[in-house]
Design an enzyme around this catalytic site. Structure first.
Site, PDB file in Angstrom:
ATOM      1  N   SER A  54       3.926 -13.697 -12.515  1.00 51.53           N
ATOM      2  CA  SER A  54       3.245 -12.646 -11.731  1.00 51.53           C
ATOM      3  C   SER A  54       3.496 -12.843 -10.234  1.00 51.53           C
ATOM      4  CB  SER A  54       1.745 -12.642 -12.031  1.00 51.53           C
ATOM      5  OG  SER A  54       1.122 -13.815 -11.558  1.00 51.53           O
ATOM      6  N   MET A  76       6.930 -25.905 -13.074  1.00 51.01           N
ATOM      7  CA  MET A  76       6.021 -26.967 -13.527  1.00 51.01           C
ATOM      8  C   MET A  76       6.648 -28.357 -13.534  1.00 51.01           C
ATOM      9  SD  MET A  76       3.485 -25.259 -13.555  1.00 51.01           S
ATOM     10  CE  MET A  76       2.067 -26.042 -14.253  1.00 51.01           C
ATOM     11  N   HIS A  84       0.395 -23.312  -4.627  1.00 46.61           N
ATOM     12  CA  HIS A  84      -0.520 -24.139  -5.431  1.00 46.61           C
ATOM     13  C   HIS A  84      -1.913 -23.515  -5.429  1.00 46.61           C
ATOM     14  CE1 HIS A  84      -1.994 -27.682  -7.425  1.00 46.61           C
ATOM     15  NE2 HIS A  84      -2.894 -27.872  -6.493  1.00 46.61           N
TER      16      HIS A  84
HETATM   17  C1  GRF Z   1       0.134 -19.929 -10.377  1.00 56.30           C
HETATM   18  O1  GRF Z   1      -1.272 -20.091 -10.481  1.00 56.30           O
HETATM   19  C2  GRF Z   1       0.709 -21.009  -9.496  1.00 56.30           C
HETATM   20  O2  GRF Z   1      -0.112 -21.338  -8.403  1.00 56.30           O
HETATM   21  C3  GRF Z   1       0.774 -22.164 -10.461  1.00 56.30           C
HETATM   22  O3  GRF Z   1       1.264 -21.596 -11.656  1.00 56.30           O
HETATM   23  C4  GRF Z   1       0.811 -20.234 -11.708  1.00 56.30           C
HETATM   24  C5  GRF Z   1       2.021 -19.357 -11.889  1.00 56.30           C
HETATM   25  O4  GRF Z   1       1.583 -18.092 -12.256  1.00 56.30           O
HETATM   26  N1  GRF Z   1       1.630 -23.224  -9.976  1.00 56.30           N
HETATM   27  P1  GRF Z   1       2.724 -16.947 -12.483  1.00 56.30           P
HETATM   28  O5  GRF Z   1       3.713 -17.525 -13.480  1.00 56.30           O
HETATM   29  O6  GRF Z   1       3.366 -16.679 -11.150  1.00 56.30           O
HETATM   30  O7  GRF Z   1       1.953 -15.768 -13.000  1.00 56.30           O
END
Ligand code: GRF
Length: 200
Positions: free
Chosen positions: A15, A96, A115
């Site tokens: 997202s 990740m 983050h």
């Molecule tokens: C987000 O909350 C980001 O801060 C964390 O992982 C999530 C990624 O969400 N590191 P998306 O895949 O961008 O929806």
């Protein structure tokens, strides 16, 4: 000014990648995404990239682990695959894996990370859940999110943008996560804009 070249690295729903793609398309960022990298094949963010006509790179860690290769070898090879796209900025948007100096040294000062916590609060995994639990224990009244320059220390580094995210008495983890992601979709754009201004 010509559009700056962004490489966005994801692991999941994407997202925040979508927020970046939309901002570029709407002219709210003087940039374009030239590559989306995922370490997970099933990351929906890869579908978002393909829909936007952006090249994708699926680069899993597993084959390296199975061959007993060091993380630095994975990071070095990953950097080699990204370099030909000549990124001005690399954006970790839900990536990740912790990136070692073997990667970071190839893009000095040009890797930023989103983050879902405020500076120095909940580094590492499950930051939103840990904030929610700390709120339940009466230890914090709010949380937030930030974009920072990536250094070898996890989720630290100079902060480029941040936002407070309120926690409400009636919140569930799901409602807090939704509010957090809304804030992230604004903060990620602000953080990229600041980073691009810095490397002008
Ligand atoms: C987000 O909350 C980001 O801060 C964390 O992982 C999530 C990624 O969400 N590191 P998306 O895949 O961008 O929806």
């Amino acid at each position: 000014m010509k559009d700056r070249r962004l490489v966005v690295m994801i692991s999941g729903f994407g997202s925040n990648l979508q927020a970046i793609l939309d901002a570029c398309a709407a002219g709210r960022l003087p940039a374009r995404v030239v590559l989306v990298v995922s370490n997970r094949k099933e990351a929906y963010g890869l579908v978002r990239a393909q829909r936007a006509g952006v090249p994708t790179l699926y680069f899993p860690l597993k084959p390296y682990r199975e061959r007993g290769l060091d993380r630095a070898v994975y990071d070095r090879d990953l950097a080699e695959r990204i370099l030909p796209y000549r990124p001005d900025l690399i954006v970790l948007a839900g990536w990740m894996h912790i990136l070692s100096p073997a990667f970071l040294e190839r893009f000095p000062g040009r890797v930023i990370n989103l983050h879902p916590a405020l500076p120095g609060m909940f580094p590492g995994m499950n930051a939103i859940q840990r904030a929610f639990e700390a709120y339940q224990r009466g230890e914090i009244a709010y949380s937030g999110c930030m974009v920072h320059i990536v250094t070898p220390a996890v989720d630290e580094g100079p902060v480029l943008a941040q936002a407070i995210v309120p926690i409400l008495l009636e919140d569930t983890l799901a409602t807090l996560e939704a509010r957090m992601h809304e804030a992230e979709h604004r903060v990620i754009i602000e953080g990229i804009r600041r980073a691009l201004e810095m490397c002008e």
